[in-house]
Write a protein that holds these residues in place. Structure first.
Motif, PDB file in Angstrom:
ATOM      1  N   TYR A   2       0.819  -1.214   0.000  1.00 26.76           N
ATOM      2  CA  TYR A   2       0.000   0.000   0.000  1.00 26.76           C
ATOM      3  C   TYR A   2       0.852   1.263   0.000  1.00 26.76           C
ATOM      4  CZ  TYR A   2      -4.481  -2.306   0.379  1.00 26.76           C
ATOM      5  OH  TYR A   2      -5.596  -3.044   0.097  1.00 26.76           O
ATOM      6  N   LYS A   3       2.010   1.185   0.613  1.00 22.80           N
ATOM      7  CA  LYS A   3       2.923   2.327   0.578  1.00 22.80           C
ATOM      8  C   LYS A   3       3.361   2.592  -0.856  1.00 22.80           C
ATOM      9  CE  LYS A   3       7.241   4.004   2.670  1.00 22.80           C
ATOM     10  NZ  LYS A   3       8.067   4.150   1.441  1.00 22.80           N
ATOM     11  N   GLN A   4       3.710   1.507  -1.561  1.00 22.98           N
ATOM     12  CA  GLN A   4       4.120   1.629  -2.969  1.00 22.98           C
ATOM     13  C   GLN A   4       2.955   2.125  -3.826  1.00 22.98           C
ATOM     14  OE1 GLN A   4       5.403  -2.053  -4.713  1.00 22.98           O
ATOM     15  NE2 GLN A   4       6.187  -1.092  -6.566  1.00 22.98           N
ATOM     16  N   PHE A   5       1.731   1.648  -3.520  1.00 20.45           N
ATOM     17  CA  PHE A   5       0.548   2.063  -4.273  1.00 20.45           C
ATOM     18  C   PHE A   5       0.311   3.564  -4.132  1.00 20.45           C
ATOM     19  CE2 PHE A   5      -3.995   3.110  -3.569  1.00 20.45           C
ATOM     20  CZ  PHE A   5      -4.407   3.124  -4.895  1.00 20.45           C
ATOM     21  N   GLN A  21       2.433   9.973  -7.855  1.00 20.01           N
ATOM     22  CA  GLN A  21       3.231  10.343  -9.022  1.00 20.01           C
ATOM     23  C   GLN A  21       2.370  10.402 -10.282  1.00 20.01           C
ATOM     24  OE1 GLN A  21       6.625  11.267  -9.094  1.00 20.01           O
ATOM     25  NE2 GLN A  21       5.904  11.935 -11.102  1.00 20.01           N
ATOM     26  N   ASN A  22       1.469   9.406 -10.442  1.00 18.09           N
ATOM     27  CA  ASN A  22       0.577   9.387 -11.604  1.00 18.09           C
ATOM     28  C   ASN A  22      -0.366  10.579 -11.600  1.00 18.09           C
ATOM     29  OD1 ASN A  22       1.601   7.023 -12.733  1.00 18.09           O
ATOM     30  ND2 ASN A  22       0.195   5.711 -11.605  1.00 18.09           N
ATOM     31  N   ALA A  23      -0.861  10.931 -10.424  1.00 18.06           N
ATOM     32  CA  ALA A  23      -1.767  12.076 -10.309  1.00 18.06           C
ATOM     33  C   ALA A  23      -1.056  13.358 -10.720  1.00 18.06           C
ATOM     34  CB  ALA A  23      -2.284  12.187  -8.876  1.00 18.06           C
ATOM     35  N   SER A  48      -2.031  15.397 -14.001  1.00 11.74           N
ATOM     36  CA  SER A  48      -2.697  16.629 -13.542  1.00 11.74           C
ATOM     37  C   SER A  48      -4.134  16.365 -13.099  1.00 11.74           C
ATOM     38  CB  SER A  48      -2.681  17.695 -14.647  1.00 11.74           C
ATOM     39  OG  SER A  48      -1.356  18.048 -14.981  1.00 11.74           O
ATOM     40  N   VAL A  49      -4.320  15.286 -12.327  1.00 10.84           N
ATOM     41  CA  VAL A  49      -5.624  14.986 -11.735  1.00 10.84           C
ATOM     42  C   VAL A  49      -5.464  14.936 -10.215  1.00 10.84           C
ATOM     43  CG1 VAL A  49      -6.439  13.687 -13.724  1.00 10.84           C
ATOM     44  CG2 VAL A  49      -5.251  12.486 -11.883  1.00 10.84           C
TER      45      VAL A  49
END
Length: 206
Positions: free
Chosen positions: A37-40, A46-48, A52-53
């Protein structure tokens, strides 16, 4: 005074000589869960940023995909696809997931193919007078009926685009396509039943 406790998986706790059976397995499980979950969350953050979401939207979308029984990795990948659709289609987080789920289920597409749906919608919206959101909404309404009628994803999108170009109303176009498809399919079924009885009458009863 408090004693420090080692947090590495499987390490003994200070001051305890014996452990309950299965402690090492249980400790390793929770350590692995924590790391996962830490990695998630780090990956989602990073993806957000890259897309830009909002991080909350991305996590919510991941949870929605996970409800379908997707693994953490698959749900994260699918959430990235729905987040891209959210941006290009200018739709809310819930709609982004719902539209893509409808298309994926209707045409029995793999998880890896979902981003391709978004790419097609974005490409068509740049060429014709309808938005990616119009296409997504159209797929949500008509995809199941058209798939049952033997149409694939590309044919379905072509029908929605072509109809909307004429009517200038994607919602009415999708509903009309759905109704016509179901009616035609119903007539085909009726004809099949009638012809079956005729054959039975000709070759069995006579």
């Amino acid at each position: 005074s408090q004693q420090s406790v080692t947090t590495s998986p499987g390490a003994p706790l200070a001051g305890i000589e014996t452990f309950p059976a299965g402690y090492t397995v249980l400790h390793s499980f929770f350590w692995h869960l924590y790391c996962t979950y830490k990695q998630f969350f780090e990956s989602s953050a990073q993806n957000a940023t890259d897309l830009s979401v909002k991080l909350s939207d991305l996590i919510t979308q991941t949870a929605e995909w996970a409800k379908l029984g997707k693994s953490m990795d698959s749900a994260s990948k699918l959430a990235k696809a729905s987040a891209v659709y959210q941006i290009v289609g200018e739709v809310d987080s819930q709609t982004a997931v719902k539209d893509l789920i409808s298309a994926q289920k209707a045409f029995s597409l793999s998880d890896d193919a979902v981003m391709g749906i978004v790419d097609r919608m974005n490409n068509l919206s740049n060429k014709y007078a309808l938005s990616a959101a119009d296409l997504g909404s159209g797929l949500a309404k008509a995809a199941s009926a058209l798939a049952l009628g033997g149409n694939d994803l590309n044919q379905t999108m072509a029908l929605i685009v072509g109809g909307t170009e004429i009517t200038q109303d994607s919602e009415k176009t999708a509903n009309a396509i759905k109704i016509l498809t179901l009616r035609l399919r119903g007539k085909h079924t009726c004809l099949h039943i009638v012809s079956s009885y005729m054959l039975y009458d000709l070759f069995i009863l006579k």
